[in-house]
Scaffold this motif. Structure first.
Motif, short mmCIF file in Angstrom:
data_model
loop_
_atom_site.label_atom_id
_atom_site.label_comp_id
_atom_site.label_asym_id
_atom_site.label_seq_id
_atom_site.Cartn_x
_atom_site.Cartn_y
_atom_site.Cartn_z
N LEU A 107 0.86 -1.18 0.00
CA LEU A 107 0.00 0.00 0.00
C LEU A 107 0.89 1.23 0.00
N ILE A 108 0.66 2.12 -0.97
CA ILE A 108 1.52 3.30 -1.14
C ILE A 108 0.65 4.54 -1.19
N LYS A 109 0.96 5.50 -0.33
CA LYS A 109 0.28 6.80 -0.35
C LYS A 109 1.01 7.71 -1.33
N ILE A 110 0.27 8.35 -2.21
CA ILE A 110 0.88 9.13 -3.28
C ILE A 110 0.72 10.61 -3.00
N GLU A 111 1.83 11.32 -2.99
CA GLU A 111 1.84 12.75 -2.71
C GLU A 111 1.94 13.53 -4.01
N GLY A 112 1.46 14.76 -3.97
CA GLY A 112 1.50 15.59 -5.18
C GLY A 112 0.10 15.86 -5.69
N SER A 113 0.00 16.77 -6.63
CA SER A 113 -1.31 17.22 -7.10
C SER A 113 -1.72 16.64 -8.44
N LYS A 114 -0.94 15.76 -9.01
CA LYS A 114 -1.28 15.22 -10.33
C LYS A 114 -2.61 14.48 -10.26
N GLU A 115 -3.46 14.74 -11.26
CA GLU A 115 -4.77 14.10 -11.30
C GLU A 115 -4.62 12.62 -11.65
N VAL A 116 -5.31 11.77 -10.90
CA VAL A 116 -5.25 10.33 -11.16
C VAL A 116 -6.67 9.78 -11.20
N SER A 117 -6.82 8.57 -11.72
CA SER A 117 -8.14 7.94 -11.83
C SER A 117 -8.14 6.59 -11.14
N LEU A 118 -9.27 6.27 -10.52
CA LEU A 118 -9.43 4.96 -9.88
C LEU A 118 -9.20 3.84 -10.89
N GLY A 119 -8.45 2.85 -10.47
CA GLY A 119 -8.23 1.69 -11.32
C GLY A 119 -7.13 1.83 -12.34
N GLU A 120 -6.60 3.04 -12.50
CA GLU A 120 -5.50 3.23 -13.45
C GLU A 120 -4.17 2.89 -12.77
N ILE A 121 -3.21 2.48 -13.56
CA ILE A 121 -1.90 2.08 -13.04
C ILE A 121 -0.86 3.13 -13.41
N TYR A 122 -0.08 3.54 -12.43
CA TYR A 122 0.96 4.54 -12.64
C TYR A 122 2.29 4.04 -12.07
N ASP A 123 3.38 4.53 -12.66
CA ASP A 123 4.70 4.30 -12.08
C ASP A 123 4.88 5.27 -10.92
N VAL A 124 5.18 4.72 -9.75
CA VAL A 124 5.32 5.54 -8.54
C VAL A 124 6.69 5.29 -7.92
N VAL A 125 7.41 6.37 -7.66
CA VAL A 125 8.73 6.30 -7.03
C VAL A 125 8.56 6.50 -5.52
N ILE A 126 9.11 5.59 -4.73
CA ILE A 126 9.02 5.70 -3.27
C ILE A 126 9.96 6.80 -2.79
N THR A 127 9.41 7.75 -2.04
CA THR A 127 10.20 8.89 -1.57
C THR A 127 10.51 8.84 -0.08
N LYS A 128 9.64 8.20 0.70
CA LYS A 128 9.91 8.12 2.14
C LYS A 128 9.06 7.02 2.76
N ASN A 129 9.41 6.67 4.00
CA ASN A 129 8.57 5.76 4.78
C ASN A 129 8.41 6.32 6.18
N GLU A 130 7.28 6.06 6.77
CA GLU A 130 7.01 6.48 8.15
C GLU A 130 6.55 5.26 8.93
N ASN A 131 7.44 4.72 9.74
CA ASN A 131 7.15 3.53 10.56
C ASN A 131 6.61 2.37 9.72
N GLY A 132 7.18 2.21 8.55
CA GLY A 132 6.78 1.08 7.69
C GLY A 132 5.78 1.43 6.63
N SER A 133 5.13 2.62 6.74
CA SER A 133 4.19 3.05 5.71
C SER A 133 4.96 3.74 4.59
N LEU A 134 4.60 3.43 3.34
CA LEU A 134 5.33 3.96 2.19
C LEU A 134 4.62 5.14 1.55
#
Length: 430
Positions: A398-425
């Protein structure tokens, strides 16, 4: 006149799917619409789970709540596994209940709502060939049953008693539904069964020989489906053919749930799981060799009545060796009609201590794994855009995505991991 249905669902994905069937049958055949407000509903359904702790107490508590708030002449129906287990006892104890429908009798929902005090809980009822109404909603995800019931005799588990013997749903029915859902926007298909990878072991009518690997191959041919998941496979049926299909079929999510239950061979034998610790680890080794970045989840029961401290340490050793990405861990809870029911329970303080130790270990594993994810890129399917933007990678993270880019449910995107907080990505779209 349009009638309103309120439904509350407890438990697993199978129960969620049963609720979907109930909703769609009532919408299409009986002109019901869904409401989130139980006070305005003409029909209140509680879809129960018997795996959860103290299921009877929870059920009658829920009945009491809804009996007090329902409007005059509104009906209450009890469905699911606890309904199967208790049957008419529910109506005797709670007269406000209008009908009881077992987990193996979902197809009878249109019938029971009009029969006063109806009880339909037969676990030998075969609805594997029943064509449920299919919703035309455009959800990006579709749950599809591929079998009903369970043939296993795990000593702690009530499911065979509430859902009956295992029967596979015909292949053509599964593919027909998957194609329909894909044409209506489903990009992710989740195949459901108590032991999905035992698919094809038994059909109720004549059927050509087919197994779970064959089913995966056929579903993956359907246009529009981008990701295939399944729950839950049984370690006993993870043969090489299945593992290789999992590894090489590009549409299959590279996350697999492997219910361990215990890392002790003694306890596994007492649980009647049918496999050894060595077999489980061998299957994990093969999967990791073919899919180095695989995500692996599991279930573990701590403090099974025969579990010693050494047995528990064996479980911790397996958890360390595998490094599970998700772990659902529970204290053993006795269930009537299971062979372990009369065994003497381990003291509660000991059980709680073991659970805490296991969960602390897993948290440390997740933290360690998360640190290694920084700057990695994942293919992420968006699952939520309301409270926050988040999705799951192909290997189940499970990855939380930061930033304002518009996305759509069910679509697949390339996501670069930038940080983790106690195991959350956290990540950003590349």
């Amino acid at each position: 006149m349009n009638k309103k249905l309120f439904i509350k669902t407890f438990g697993c994905a199978m129960n969620m799917r049963d609720s979907e069937h109930i909703i769609t049958e009532l919408q299409i055949k009986e002109n019901y619409s869904i409401t989130e407000n139980a006070k305005e509903a003409d029909l209140i359904i509680i879809n129960t789970c018997s795996v959860r702790e103290k299921p009877e107490r929870k059920l009658f508590s829920e009945i009491g709540i809804y009996s007090n708030i329902k409007k005059q002449n509104a009906k209450i129906g009890i469905c699911g596994c606890t309904a199967s287990a208790l049957g008419e006892k529910i109506i005797k104890k709670a007269p406000s209940v209008d009908f009881v429908l077992g987990a193996r009798n979902v197809s009878k929902i249109s019938k029971v709502i009009s029969i006063p005090k109806a009880v339909e809980v037969a676990t030998n009822y075969d609805e594997s060939n029943y064509e449920f109404c299919i919703s035309k909603d455009s959800s990006f995800r579709a749950l599809i049953n591929i079998s009903i019931g369970c043939d296993k005799k795990c000593s702690y588990c009530i499911v065979p008693h509430t859902r009956g013997k295992e029967i596979s749903i015909p292949l053509d029915m599964i593919l027909k539904e998957a194609e329909f859902r894909a044409k209506n926007g489903a990009k992710e298909i989740i195949l459901l069964g108590q032991n999905v990878n035992n698919y094809g072991a038994r059909f109720s009518n004549h059927h050509r020989k087919v197994n779970f690997t064959n089913l995966l191959q056929e579903v993956s041919k359907i246009d529009g489906i981008q990701r295939i998941k399944f729950v839950s496979p049984h370690p006993l049926h993870m043969d090489d053919e299945f593992i290789e299909e999992f590894a090489y079929n590009k549409k299959i999510s590279k996350y697999i749930h492997m219910p361990l239950q215990s890392g002790s061979n003694n306890v596994l034998k007492d649980m009647k799981r049918g496999y050894s610790k060595e077999w489980f680890l061998n299957r994990v080794e093969k999967i990791k060799k073919l899919v180095p970045n695989v995500g692996i989840g599991s279930d573990i029961i701590v403090a099974f009545p025969t579990e010693s401290e050494d047995d528990f340490k064996d479980t911790l050793d397996v958890v360390k060796e595998v490094g599970f990405d998700t772990l659902y861990s529970f204290i053993y809870s006795p269930r009537e009609n299971t062979s372990a029911f009369n065994l003497e329970e381990i003291p509660r303080d000991v059980a709680l201590s073991r659970l805490e130790t296991l969960q602390n270990l897993h948290r440390e594993i997740l933290k360690s794994k998360a640190k290694k994810e920084i700057n990695n890129t994942h293919r992420v399917m968006i699952e939520n855009v309301i409270d926050s933007i988040e999705g799951r990678s192909d290997n189940g993270r499970l990855i939380k995505i930061e930033g304002s880019k518009e996305v759509s449910l069910g679509e697949i995107y390339d996501v670069v991991i930038t940080k983790n907080e106690n195991g959350s990505l956290f990540g950003k779209i590349a």
